[in-house]
Design a protein around this motif. Structure first.
Motif, PDB file in Angstrom:
ATOM      1  N   GLY A   1       0.513  -1.518  -0.160  1.00 18.64           N
ATOM      2  CA  GLY A   1       0.340   0.558  -0.181  1.00 18.64           C
ATOM      3  C   GLY A   1       0.638   0.818  -0.160  1.00 18.64           C
ATOM      4  O   GLY A   1       2.057   1.253   0.251  1.00 18.64           O
ATOM      5  N   ASP A   2       0.220   1.888  -0.537  1.00 10.49           N
ATOM      6  CA  ASP A   2       0.737   3.505   0.104  1.00 10.49           C
ATOM      7  C   ASP A   2       1.643   3.991   0.907  1.00 10.49           C
ATOM      8  O   ASP A   2       2.251   4.351   1.609  1.00 10.49           O
ATOM      9  CB  ASP A   2       0.389   5.057  -1.204  1.00 10.49           C
ATOM     10  CG  ASP A   2      -0.283   4.451  -2.542  1.00 10.49           C
ATOM     11  OD1 ASP A   2       0.465   3.439  -3.808  1.00 10.49           O
ATOM     12  OD2 ASP A   2      -0.925   5.385  -3.244  1.00 10.49           O
ATOM     13  N   GLN A   3       0.535   3.920   1.773  1.00 13.86           N
ATOM     14  CA  GLN A   3       0.883   3.869   3.561  1.00 13.86           C
ATOM     15  C   GLN A   3       2.338   3.849   3.192  1.00 13.86           C
ATOM     16  O   GLN A   3       2.805   4.162   4.475  1.00 13.86           O
ATOM     17  CB  GLN A   3      -0.182   4.305   4.364  1.00 13.86           C
ATOM     18  CG  GLN A   3      -1.484   5.538   3.862  1.00 13.86           C
ATOM     19  CD  GLN A   3      -2.311   5.128   5.104  1.00 13.86           C
ATOM     20  OE1 GLN A   3      -2.254   4.853   6.435  1.00 13.86           O
ATOM     21  NE2 GLN A   3      -3.599   6.080   4.661  1.00 13.86           N
ATOM     22  N   ALA A   4       2.491   2.672   3.235  1.00 10.40           N
ATOM     23  CA  ALA A   4       3.617   2.158   3.871  1.00 10.40           C
ATOM     24  C   ALA A   4       4.333   1.840   3.596  1.00 10.40           C
ATOM     25  O   ALA A   4       5.585   2.332   4.089  1.00 10.40           O
ATOM     26  CB  ALA A   4       3.205  -0.462   3.836  1.00 10.40           C
ATOM     27  N   LEU A   5       5.053   2.828   1.772  1.00 13.56           N
ATOM     28  CA  LEU A   5       5.438   3.563   1.165  1.00 13.56           C
ATOM     29  C   LEU A   5       6.303   4.648   1.871  1.00 13.56           C
ATOM     30  O   LEU A   5       7.837   4.547   2.140  1.00 13.56           O
ATOM     31  CB  LEU A   5       5.160   3.092  -0.804  1.00 13.56           C
ATOM     32  CG  LEU A   5       6.991   3.573  -0.592  1.00 13.56           C
ATOM     33  CD1 LEU A   5       8.275   3.334  -0.830  1.00 13.56           C
ATOM     34  CD2 LEU A   5       6.337   3.681  -2.638  1.00 13.56           C
ATOM     35  N   ALA A   6       4.985   5.006   2.390  1.00  9.47           N
ATOM     36  CA  ALA A   6       4.957   6.578   2.979  1.00  9.47           C
ATOM     37  C   ALA A   6       5.978   6.246   4.136  1.00  9.47           C
ATOM     38  O   ALA A   6       7.250   7.094   4.188  1.00  9.47           O
ATOM     39  CB  ALA A   6       4.599   7.427   2.862  1.00  9.47           C
TER      40      ALA A   6
ATOM     41  N   ASP B   1       7.477   3.834   5.033  1.00  8.73           N
ATOM     42  CA  ASP B   1       9.171   3.131   5.083  1.00  8.73           C
ATOM     43  C   ASP B   1      10.106   4.291   4.632  1.00  8.73           C
ATOM     44  O   ASP B   1      11.051   4.165   5.083  1.00  8.73           O
ATOM     45  CB  ASP B   1       9.038   1.759   3.942  1.00  8.73           C
ATOM     46  CG  ASP B   1       8.513   1.028   4.596  1.00  8.73           C
ATOM     47  OD1 ASP B   1       8.144   0.806   5.430  1.00  8.73           O
ATOM     48  OD2 ASP B   1       8.269  -0.405   3.663  1.00  8.73           O
ATOM     49  N   MET B   2       9.746   5.091   3.423  1.00  5.28           N
ATOM     50  CA  MET B   2      10.567   6.136   3.571  1.00  5.28           C
ATOM     51  C   MET B   2      10.763   7.345   4.474  1.00  5.28           C
ATOM     52  O   MET B   2      12.064   7.431   4.622  1.00  5.28           O
ATOM     53  CB  MET B   2      10.181   7.386   2.158  1.00  5.28           C
ATOM     54  CG  MET B   2      10.260   6.362   0.972  1.00  5.28           C
ATOM     55  SD  MET B   2       9.409   6.616  -0.436  1.00  5.28           S
ATOM     56  CE  MET B   2      11.099   8.276  -1.109  1.00  5.28           C
ATOM     57  N   LEU B   3       9.849   7.547   5.178  1.00  2.00           N
ATOM     58  CA  LEU B   3      10.010   8.571   5.887  1.00  2.00           C
ATOM     59  C   LEU B   3      10.340   7.469   7.463  1.00  2.00           C
ATOM     60  O   LEU B   3      11.764   8.625   8.230  1.00  2.00           O
ATOM     61  CB  LEU B   3       8.971   8.984   6.401  1.00  2.00           C
ATOM     62  CG  LEU B   3       7.774   9.910   5.478  1.00  2.00           C
ATOM     63  CD1 LEU B   3       6.496  10.023   6.471  1.00  2.00           C
ATOM     64  CD2 LEU B   3       8.773  11.057   4.918  1.00  2.00           C
ATOM     65  N   GLY B   4      10.466   6.765   7.978  1.00  3.24           N
ATOM     66  CA  GLY B   4      11.581   6.552   9.037  1.00  3.24           C
ATOM     67  C   GLY B   4      12.215   6.315   7.730  1.00  3.24           C
ATOM     68  O   GLY B   4      13.550   6.230   9.209  1.00  3.24           O
ATOM     69  N   GLY B   5      12.806   5.772   6.922  1.00  6.57           N
ATOM     70  CA  GLY B   5      14.275   5.746   6.249  1.00  6.57           C
ATOM     71  C   GLY B   5      15.512   6.593   7.256  1.00  6.57           C
ATOM     72  O   GLY B   5      16.250   6.594   7.075  1.00  6.57           O
ATOM     73  N   ILE B   6      14.657   7.844   6.208  1.00  7.25           N
ATOM     74  CA  ILE B   6      14.889   9.443   6.391  1.00  7.25           C
ATOM     75  C   ILE B   6      15.848   9.592   7.531  1.00  7.25           C
ATOM     76  O   ILE B   6      15.899  10.697   8.036  1.00  7.25           O
ATOM     77  CB  ILE B   6      14.141  10.224   5.670  1.00  7.25           C
ATOM     78  CG1 ILE B   6      14.398   9.676   3.775  1.00  7.25           C
ATOM     79  CG2 ILE B   6      14.675  11.553   5.728  1.00  7.25           C
ATOM     80  CD1 ILE B   6      13.502  10.784   3.726  1.00  7.25           C
ATOM     81  N   ALA B   7      14.756   9.170   8.472  1.00  8.79           N
ATOM     82  CA  ALA B   7      15.005  10.257   9.808  1.00  8.79           C
ATOM     83  C   ALA B   7      15.475   8.686  10.536  1.00  8.79           C
ATOM     84  O   ALA B   7      16.309   9.365  11.080  1.00  8.79           O
ATOM     85  CB  ALA B   7      13.717   9.173  10.491  1.00  8.79           C
ATOM     86  N   ALA B   8      15.633   7.687  10.261  1.00  8.73           N
ATOM     87  CA  ALA B   8      16.904   7.045  10.783  1.00  8.73           C
ATOM     88  C   ALA B   8      18.445   7.603  10.177  1.00  8.73           C
ATOM     89  O   ALA B   8      19.100   7.647  10.707  1.00  8.73           O
ATOM     90  CB  ALA B   8      16.805   5.401  10.555  1.00  8.73           C
ATOM     91  N   GLN B   9      18.359   7.829   8.874  1.00  8.37           N
ATOM     92  CA  GLN B   9      19.542   8.190   8.646  1.00  8.37           C
ATOM     93  C   GLN B   9      19.715   9.516   9.062  1.00  8.37           C
ATOM     94  O   GLN B   9      21.242   9.652   9.390  1.00  8.37           O
ATOM     95  CB  GLN B   9      19.501   8.918   6.255  1.00  8.37           C
ATOM     96  CG  GLN B   9      19.431   7.416   6.090  1.00  8.37           C
ATOM     97  CD  GLN B   9      19.011   7.434   4.703  1.00  8.37           C
ATOM     98  OE1 GLN B   9      18.036   8.352   4.551  1.00  8.37           O
ATOM     99  NE2 GLN B   9      19.190   6.021   4.039  1.00  8.37           N
TER     100      GLN B   9
ATOM    101  N   PRO C   1      24.216   8.919   4.358  1.00 15.70           N
ATOM    102  CA  PRO C   1      23.541   7.787   3.691  1.00 15.70           C
ATOM    103  C   PRO C   1      22.509   8.038   2.839  1.00 15.70           C
ATOM    104  O   PRO C   1      21.832   8.577   2.709  1.00 15.70           O
ATOM    105  CB  PRO C   1      23.152   6.714   4.616  1.00 15.70           C
ATOM    106  CG  PRO C   1      23.020   8.229   5.650  1.00 15.70           C
ATOM    107  CD  PRO C   1      23.925   9.256   5.766  1.00 15.70           C
ATOM    108  N   THR C   2      22.521   6.849   1.870  1.00 17.86           N
ATOM    109  CA  THR C   2      21.487   6.920   0.424  1.00 17.86           C
ATOM    110  C   THR C   2      19.800   6.379   0.285  1.00 17.86           C
ATOM    111  O   THR C   2      19.192   6.110  -0.820  1.00 17.86           O
ATOM    112  CB  THR C   2      22.200   7.802  -0.629  1.00 17.86           C
ATOM    113  OG1 THR C   2      22.779   6.178  -1.360  1.00 17.86           O
ATOM    114  CG2 THR C   2      23.159   8.890  -0.450  1.00 17.86           C
ATOM    115  N   GLU C   3      19.955   5.256   1.448  1.00 17.40           N
ATOM    116  CA  GLU C   3      19.403   4.068   0.428  1.00 17.40           C
ATOM    117  C   GLU C   3      17.795   4.180   0.638  1.00 17.40           C
ATOM    118  O   GLU C   3      17.529   5.108   1.769  1.00 17.40           O
ATOM    119  CB  GLU C   3      19.812   2.678   1.857  1.00 17.40           C
ATOM    120  CG  GLU C   3      21.068   2.195   1.697  1.00 17.40           C
ATOM    121  CD  GLU C   3      21.736   3.188   2.491  1.00 17.40           C
ATOM    122  OE1 GLU C   3      21.501   3.688   3.279  1.00 17.40           O
ATOM    123  OE2 GLU C   3      24.103   2.664   2.371  1.00 17.40           O
TER     124      GLU C   3
END
Length: 294
Positions: A99-104, A106-114, A237-239
């Motif tokens: 779903g779209d919300q899951a991708l969003a 995942d991206m926001l969580g990844g950016i926060a961790a980076q 990081p860029t992943e």
């Protein structure tokens, strides 16, 4: 590139290897990007073995020499970093499944961790060192092309507001590098480039280095092409689960650098910003109140 092209072959042959060969094999398994980018001698040093051991590993795997291993990894990396179409296909499948919300999310969580990673002591030390170099420079040349343009331009904008002599090498009309004609060791260049590395960025940074201009690199690896030219390297990081690499960490680094340099400048930055405020007021640059709907 998560796994190298020889990963399965190495794992199958691992039990037949000597301890030295295993050390070399672990390096190839764990550092596939470095295998593509670094010289054999540097890889051997990092693996803790003699260069001849790297050659013996290649022969143990049925190859003519270690250059074959490097070439296989280089080819794999090129395919990995240029395949935007393939990655968007993988993203679309995951997006359809989750779903779209899951991708969003995942991206926001990844950016926060980076971004959180950038506050580690070593990263902070490099940020402060880079800011010191920028603050002491006569002129600052900012360079970033394609997806790396935005963080480079934002840093240029902040530095200019704070009164620093910043020059954006944006290549408009193909004359971006012309501004380097009078560059010297009193100046400094900040260049941004991540996988897939833009050839022109590396070439311009290399040219500036030949003129004695120290380089501050904002890039994604200590063995990236820019890092090998740099006096100071800021690793971002860029992943990303998206088809396109994440540029948010590089943008954050640019903002932090600009703020540090302005703070170090003290009264000089204050005077420059006061002049900006006066000009903005004279030209009515900013809205004074919110727009009202009719």
């Amino acid at each position: 590139m998560q796994n190298g092209p020889l990963a399965d072959q190495i794992v199958q042959a691992f039990d037949t290897m000597s301890e030295q060969l295993r050390a070399a094999a672990r390096y190839v398994l764990n550092q596939p990007r470095e295998v593509a980018l670094l010289s054999m001698r540097e890889q051997a040093r990092q693996a803790g073995v003699q260069p001849a051991t790297m050659t013996r590993l290649a022969k143990h795997l049925g190859l003519a020499g270690y250059e074959d291993i490097r070439q296989l990894h280089a080819d794999a990396m090129r395919g990995d970093v240029t395949g935007f179409a393939g990655r968007v296909g993988a993203q679309a499948k995951s997006q359809k499944l989750k779903g779209d919300q899951a991708l969003a999310a995942d991206m926001l969580g990844g950016i926060a961790a980076q971004v959180g990673q950038l506050s580690q002591p070593q990263s902070l030390e490099m940020l402060v060192e880079a800011a010191r170099r920028l603050g002491a420079a006569r002129r600052i040349y900012c360079l970033g092309l394609r997806s790396s343009h935005s963080p480079a331009w934002h840093l240029h904008y902040i530095l200019s507001l704070a009164g620093k002599h910043s020059i954006m090498l944006d290549a408009v009309g193909g004359i971006g590098a012309d501004a380097l004609g009078s560059a010297s060791g009193e100046d400094v260049m900040v260049a941004v480039s991540v996988l897939p590395y833009t050839r022109q960025t590396i070439e311009i940074a290399d040219y500036a280095g030949e003129a004695g201009v120290p380089l501050i690199a904002i890039t994604d690896s200590l063995v990236a092409p820019l890092a090998q030219l740099a006096a100071c390297t800021l690793v971002v990081p860029t992943e990303s689960p998206s088809f396109l690499h994440a540029m948010s960490p590089a943008f954050v680094v640019a903002e932090v650098l600009g703020a540090l340099v302005a703070g170090q400048a003290g009264d000089a930055a204050g005077a420059a910003l006061a002049a900006v405020d006066r000009q903005s007021a004279a030209l009515n640059t900013h809205l004074k109140t919110r727009m009202k709907r009719p």
